[in-house]
Design a protein around this motif. Structure first.
Motif, PDB file in Angstrom:
ATOM      1  N   ASP A 139       7.163  -1.766   8.418  1.00  0.00           N
ATOM      2  CA  ASP A 139       7.408  -0.542   9.193  1.00  0.00           C
ATOM      3  C   ASP A 139       6.456   0.559   8.764  1.00  0.00           C
ATOM      4  OD1 ASP A 139       9.431  -1.631  10.648  1.00  0.00           O
ATOM      5  OD2 ASP A 139      11.061  -0.783   9.465  1.00  0.00           O
ATOM      6  N   ALA A 140       6.263   0.675   7.440  1.00  0.00           N
ATOM      7  CA  ALA A 140       5.421   1.750   6.916  1.00  0.00           C
ATOM      8  C   ALA A 140       3.996   1.613   7.433  1.00  0.00           C
ATOM      9  CB  ALA A 140       5.441   1.732   5.390  1.00  0.00           C
ATOM     10  N   ALA A 141       3.461   0.386   7.407  1.00  0.00           N
ATOM     11  CA  ALA A 141       2.099   0.166   7.882  1.00  0.00           C
ATOM     12  C   ALA A 141       1.989   0.516   9.369  1.00  0.00           C
ATOM     13  CB  ALA A 141       1.691  -1.280   7.647  1.00  0.00           C
ATOM     14  N   PHE A 142       2.992   0.081  10.131  1.00  0.00           N
ATOM     15  CA  PHE A 142       3.017   0.353  11.567  1.00  0.00           C
ATOM     16  C   PHE A 142       3.095   1.861  11.806  1.00  0.00           C
ATOM     17  CE2 PHE A 142       5.545   0.361  15.641  1.00  0.00           C
ATOM     18  CZ  PHE A 142       4.528  -0.127  16.435  1.00  0.00           C
TER      19      PHE A 142
ATOM     20  N   ALA B 190      -1.116   1.477  12.000  1.00  0.00           N
ATOM     21  CA  ALA B 190      -1.658   0.129  12.136  1.00  0.00           C
ATOM     22  C   ALA B 190      -1.132  -0.529  13.411  1.00  0.00           C
ATOM     23  CB  ALA B 190      -1.275  -0.707  10.919  1.00  0.00           C
ATOM     24  N   SER B 191      -1.991  -1.304  14.060  1.00  0.00           N
ATOM     25  CA  SER B 191      -1.529  -2.078  15.201  1.00  0.00           C
ATOM     26  C   SER B 191      -0.759  -3.284  14.684  1.00  0.00           C
ATOM     27  CB  SER B 191      -2.735  -2.544  16.024  1.00  0.00           C
ATOM     28  OG  SER B 191      -3.520  -3.414  15.231  1.00  0.00           O
ATOM     29  N   LYS B 192      -0.110  -4.007  15.607  1.00  0.00           N
ATOM     30  CA  LYS B 192       0.663  -5.189  15.193  1.00  0.00           C
ATOM     31  C   LYS B 192      -0.233  -6.175  14.445  1.00  0.00           C
ATOM     32  CE  LYS B 192       4.835  -4.646  17.193  1.00  0.00           C
ATOM     33  NZ  LYS B 192       5.182  -4.335  18.560  1.00  0.00           N
TER      34      LYS B 192
ATOM     35  N   ILE C 192      -7.358   2.453   8.722  1.00  0.00           N
ATOM     36  CA  ILE C 192      -6.924   2.043  10.059  1.00  0.00           C
ATOM     37  C   ILE C 192      -7.709   2.802  11.127  1.00  0.00           C
ATOM     38  CG2 ILE C 192      -4.938   2.157  11.645  1.00  0.00           C
ATOM     39  CD1 ILE C 192      -4.697  -0.067   9.586  1.00  0.00           C
TER      40      ILE C 192
ATOM     41  N   PRO D 186      -1.144 -10.918   3.326  1.00  0.00           N
ATOM     42  CA  PRO D 186      -1.300 -10.865   1.861  1.00  0.00           C
ATOM     43  C   PRO D 186       0.022 -10.948   1.100  1.00  0.00           C
ATOM     44  CG  PRO D 186      -2.039  -8.800   2.874  1.00  0.00           C
ATOM     45  CD  PRO D 186      -1.760  -9.750   3.979  1.00  0.00           C
ATOM     46  N   LEU D 187       1.073 -10.364   1.646  1.00  0.00           N
ATOM     47  CA  LEU D 187       2.340 -10.388   0.899  1.00  0.00           C
ATOM     48  C   LEU D 187       3.043 -11.741   1.006  1.00  0.00           C
ATOM     49  CD1 LEU D 187       3.870  -6.819   1.369  1.00  0.00           C
ATOM     50  CD2 LEU D 187       2.604  -7.759  -0.542  1.00  0.00           C
TER      51      LEU D 187
ATOM     52  N   ASN E  69       3.260   3.701  15.712  1.00  0.00           N
ATOM     53  CA  ASN E  69       1.839   3.791  15.313  1.00  0.00           C
ATOM     54  C   ASN E  69       1.028   4.719  16.206  1.00  0.00           C
ATOM     55  OD1 ASN E  69       1.921   2.062  17.477  1.00  0.00           O
ATOM     56  ND2 ASN E  69       0.520   0.554  16.614  1.00  0.00           N
TER      57      ASN E  69
ATOM     58  N   PHE F   1      -4.977   3.937   3.248  1.00  0.00           N
ATOM     59  CA  PHE F   1      -4.606   3.007   4.316  1.00  0.00           C
ATOM     60  C   PHE F   1      -4.680   3.616   5.728  1.00  0.00           C
ATOM     61  CE2 PHE F   1      -1.582   0.860   7.071  1.00  0.00           C
ATOM     62  CZ  PHE F   1      -2.007  -0.451   6.965  1.00  0.00           C
TER      63      PHE F   1
ATOM     64  N   ALA G  22       8.050   1.818   0.239  1.00  0.00           N
ATOM     65  CA  ALA G  22       7.272   0.854   1.034  1.00  0.00           C
ATOM     66  C   ALA G  22       5.782   0.942   0.738  1.00  0.00           C
ATOM     67  CB  ALA G  22       7.544   1.044   2.529  1.00  0.00           C
TER      68      ALA G  22
ATOM     69  N   GLN H  86      -3.026  -5.467  12.821  1.00  0.00           N
ATOM     70  CA  GLN H  86      -3.399  -4.920  11.512  1.00  0.00           C
ATOM     71  C   GLN H  86      -2.252  -5.036  10.515  1.00  0.00           C
ATOM     72  OE1 GLN H  86      -4.713  -1.186  13.190  1.00  0.00           O
ATOM     73  NE2 GLN H  86      -6.767  -1.460  12.375  1.00  0.00           N
TER      74      GLN H  86
ATOM     75  N   GLU I  76      10.581  -2.777   5.382  1.00  0.00           N
ATOM     76  CA  GLU I  76      10.162  -1.373   5.294  1.00  0.00           C
ATOM     77  C   GLU I  76       8.652  -1.257   5.080  1.00  0.00           C
ATOM     78  OE1 GLU I  76      12.254   1.313   2.688  1.00  0.00           O
ATOM     79  OE2 GLU I  76      13.777   1.622   4.221  1.00  0.00           O
ATOM     80  N   THR I  77       8.074  -2.214   4.349  1.00  0.00           N
ATOM     81  CA  THR I  77       6.628  -2.170   4.123  1.00  0.00           C
ATOM     82  C   THR I  77       5.885  -2.416   5.430  1.00  0.00           C
ATOM     83  OG1 THR I  77       7.119  -3.090   1.969  1.00  0.00           O
ATOM     84  CG2 THR I  77       4.818  -3.030   2.592  1.00  0.00           C
TER      85      THR I  77
ATOM     86  N   PHE J  46       9.542   6.250   3.163  1.00  0.00           N
ATOM     87  CA  PHE J  46      10.734   5.408   3.210  1.00  0.00           C
ATOM     88  C   PHE J  46      11.547   5.478   1.928  1.00  0.00           C
ATOM     89  CE2 PHE J  46       8.095   3.765   6.489  1.00  0.00           C
ATOM     90  CZ  PHE J  46       8.953   3.263   7.443  1.00  0.00           C
TER      91      PHE J  46
ATOM     92  N   PHE K  18       2.211  -0.536  -0.679  1.00  0.00           N
ATOM     93  CA  PHE K  18       1.655  -1.878  -0.572  1.00  0.00           C
ATOM     94  C   PHE K  18       1.388  -2.396  -1.976  1.00  0.00           C
ATOM     95  CE2 PHE K  18      -0.076   0.389   3.301  1.00  0.00           C
ATOM     96  CZ  PHE K  18       0.973  -0.010   4.107  1.00  0.00           C
TER      97      PHE K  18
ATOM     98  N   GLU L 203      -2.954  -6.834   7.146  1.00  0.00           N
ATOM     99  CA  GLU L 203      -2.958  -6.004   5.941  1.00  0.00           C
ATOM    100  C   GLU L 203      -1.689  -6.149   5.114  1.00  0.00           C
ATOM    101  OE1 GLU L 203      -5.417  -3.974   4.901  1.00  0.00           O
ATOM    102  OE2 GLU L 203      -6.742  -4.351   6.601  1.00  0.00           O
ATOM    103  N   VAL L 204      -0.584  -6.489   5.768  1.00  0.00           N
ATOM    104  CA  VAL L 204       0.686  -6.534   5.040  1.00  0.00           C
ATOM    105  C   VAL L 204       1.297  -7.933   5.031  1.00  0.00           C
ATOM    106  CG1 VAL L 204       3.037  -5.624   4.914  1.00  0.00           C
ATOM    107  CG2 VAL L 204       1.145  -4.101   5.521  1.00  0.00           C
TER     108      VAL L 204
END
Lengths: 354, 286
Positions: free
Chosen positions: B184-187, B191-193, A106, B203-204, A77, A102, A89, B195, B181-182, A85, A91, B199-200
């Motif tokens: 990982d993608a946000a990170f 995004a911080s841990k 952030i 909700p999921l 990050n 997104f 991946a 977030q 993977e989702t 990916f 959302f 965010e992921v």
């Protein structure tokens, strides 16, 4: 190419999982703005390699340098890189617009600015504006591909990584998207590092290709170099159909003990004594006369496959199967199970040592 | 083909008849009986009197409404504590513990085979004066403390303990539904841990979390023995009142009214939650 500065340098990158070494001491330099593709069969360590570059795994040994800065311990990050990916991946609980925005959200970019940027990216990637509020799970495969790319571009990374994002897409769409991706690469001027198991895909898009096998980078070169001068049997076989036979060098000529034949060799690598002779199907022709090629074999025509502009022939010489080609206009008719001549010129063949 | 389809369509209702009859006699009829009883005059055992709202009035003029509030409050506190306690465990079971997850799941399941009463009496032995905890503290360190038994906190502890699996397992399912993977993608997208979690992950995993919430809440509202055994009847839950009305007081209409009221309150709550968190939408199916 040589004038471009290196953006990413790998020095002896190694990754071990327990007793298993997925990536063995890879050295590699990727230039600014380059489209570099890593190809290899599954299990060759290419995904692990990419995850290390993205910061999702840390290397067990070696250094990763981003514009000269060591980034081994920089988490994903915090890196100016972004990955598309294999599963994309996206959302699933967000709309197309929210997905693309997104990375901006952030970074606390104001909503109006976010939306403007998202719409701009959507236009660039030929996603209709009406898709902004559409649930991303309702998009088709190709559209989702574009959303994933738009989201990655919204992050505005220096380097984009791609982990086989096109592998689950049908052939025709994949061909279109490959070209689109290459266009996007030209438009953005960013560095792309792409991995795939399909050398064909790599050929279409890349400036340079690195071939991986069992955690080793076995060859790095331009698509043309990889195609015309593979440095091993593995690399030559990896690129689609190929005719390959064990040979040894004997007094300036190549001897195939299996076929009991002698051939005129191409340029012989120094120190070569025995190895394999590689002839691509398009260089191996079904001949009308023996003097049409420098090296000739006699075999039986076993089957034929129409490929559109060309026709491939399966010719059996002894125990060995050869694939030869002819243009459609010169198709053979009614020759199945009869004796045919196949031949190639020495300069169209390649010698590899292992 | 079309004929076959039509034939099948015609057979559908016919095939459903046995189950329908079973549900009608076994489920709908008693429920209807209870609902009708709730409108009958006090202390009658007949369903054919003139209906009225007297029983409902009694609930609010007497102390029963306090019991209802206690039940709802204890359940709400229990469910919130469960959510906080279970998420890390669920996360561990789904992502961290690997092959140990099966063993841990088994350990969380085994207590379910033992009667709830027995388990609660176990807690009594643990917390009672000179029991496992206080006795040990006294003999080893000379510390003497008042027993925590028979307090509201103890009831909550008992409820958290008893209903833990009902929150944990749906939640684990929810957490394991979030693709790595989702995350990982946000990170990777900056995004911080925290977030990524907000965010992921959250909700999921929400369908599983929601099912856990509803399941444990509905069960916790009906909790009885925790208050009896660990609370020492300090707090009277509504279920206790219902039980008394049907048995000791022989006032079936009042008991029915309380049961119906509880059902209405809980059902309204469940429907509201399901409307707010449409499971299908969360799962991206609609």
């Amino acid at each position: 190419m040589t004038t471009r500065s290196p953006v990413l340098e790998l020095r002896g990158i190694t990754k071990t999982f327990g007793t298993f070494t997925a990536v063995h001491g890879i050295d590699l330099t990727i230039a600014e703005g380059e489209f570099f593709t890593i190809v290899g069969p599954s299990g060759s360590g290419k995904t692990t390699m990419l995850r290390m570059l993205a910061g999702l795994e840390s290397p067990s040994a070696g250094d990763i340098l981003l514009r000269g800065q060591r980034v081994n311990d920089l988490p994903a990050n915090k890196r100016p890189t972004c990955m598309v990916f294999q599963s994309l991946a996206l959302f699933p609980h967000r709309t197309v617009g929210q997905n693309i925005e997104f990375p901006l959200k952030i970074r606390d970019v104001p909503a109006a600015e976010r939306k403007a940027r998202a719409l701009q990216l959507m236009a660039q990637l030929r996603l209709p504006e009406s898709y902004y509020g559409k649930n991303v799970t309702k998009c088709s495969g190709g559209e989702r591909q574009r959303v994933a790319l738009a989201r990655a571009l919204a992050y505005n990374p220096d380097i984009l990584f791609f982990d086989e994002p096109l592998s689950a897409i049908d052939y025709k769409l994949r061909k279109t998207l490959e070209k689109e991706l290459k266009d996007i690469h030209r438009e953005t001027g960013k560095t792309f590092v792409y991995i795939t198991h399909s050398l064909e895909e790599a050929m279409v898009m890349s400036d340079r290709i690195g071939v991986m096998r069992l955690g080793h980078m076995v060859q790095v070169g331009t698509p043309n170099e990889i195609y015309t001068a593979p440095n091993s049997k593995f690399v030559s076989e990896f690129i689609g159909d190929v005719n390959i036979m064990p040979v040894r060098l004997n007094g300036g000529r190549l001897v195939s003990d299996e076929l009991g034949a002698e051939f005129l060799p191409p340029a012989v690598p120094t120190g070569f004594s025995n190895g394999h002779l590689v002839v691509r199907p398009e260089s191996l022709r079904v001949l009308d006369r023996r003097d049409e090629a420098e090296n000739v074999l006699t075999g039986t025509l076993y089957n034929e496959y129409a490929l559109g502009s060309r026709i491939q022939y399966q010719v059996r010489v002894g125990e060995r199967v050869f694939i030869a080609e002819r243009l459609r206009q010169q198709a053979l008719t009614g020759r199945l199970d009869t004796e045919v001549l196949v031949g190639w010129n020495a300069r169209d063949s390649i010698l590899v040592s292992d | 083909m079309a004929d076959l389809g039509r034939q099948r369509a015609r057979q559908g209702p016919l095939n459903a008849v046995p189950v329908a009859i079973f549900l009608l006699i076994g489920f709908a009829a008693p429920l209807l009986g209870v609902i009708i009883f709730s409108f009958m005059p006090e202390r009658t055992f007949s369903l054919w009197q003139a209906p009225g709202l007297g029983n409902y009035a009694t609930i609010f003029t007497g102390t029963s409404y306090l019991s209802l509030l206690w039940s709802l409050g204890l359940a709400a506190v229990t469910v919130c504590l469960l959510a906080v306690i279970c998420y890390p465990i669920a996360y561990g079971l789904a992502r961290v513990f690997g092959r140990w997850s099966t063993l841990l799941t088994l350990l969380f399941t085994i207590p379910l085979f033992v009667s709830e009463n027995v388990r609660l009496y176990g807690w009594i032995l643990f917390f009672i004066k000179n029991g496992v905890m206080l006795g040990t503290l006294k003999s080893l360190f000379g510390i003497e403390m008042e027993s925590w038994l028979f307090t509201e906190g103890m009831i909550v502890l008992g409820m958290v303990y008893v209903y833990l699996p009902f929150m944990l397992f749906p939640m684990t399912l929810g957490v394991s539904m979030v693709p790595q993977e989702t995350r990982d993608a946000a990170f990777d997208l900056g995004a911080s841990k925290w977030q990524v979690f907000r965010e992921v992950d959250l909700p999921l995993a929400m369908p599983g979390i929601m099912i856990g919430f509803l399941l444990s809440f509905v069960l916790a509202v009906g909790a009885l023995v925790e208050a009896k055994v660990l609370g020492g009847q300090r707090v009277i839950p509504i279920v206790h009142d219902i039980e008394l009305a049907f048995t000791y007081a022989q006032n079936w209409p009042l008991g029915s009214a309380m049961a119906v009221l509880l059902m209405v309150v809980v059902a309204t709550f469940v429907l509201l939650v399901l409307r707010r968190f449409d499971l299908d939408t969360i799962l991206g199916r609609r």
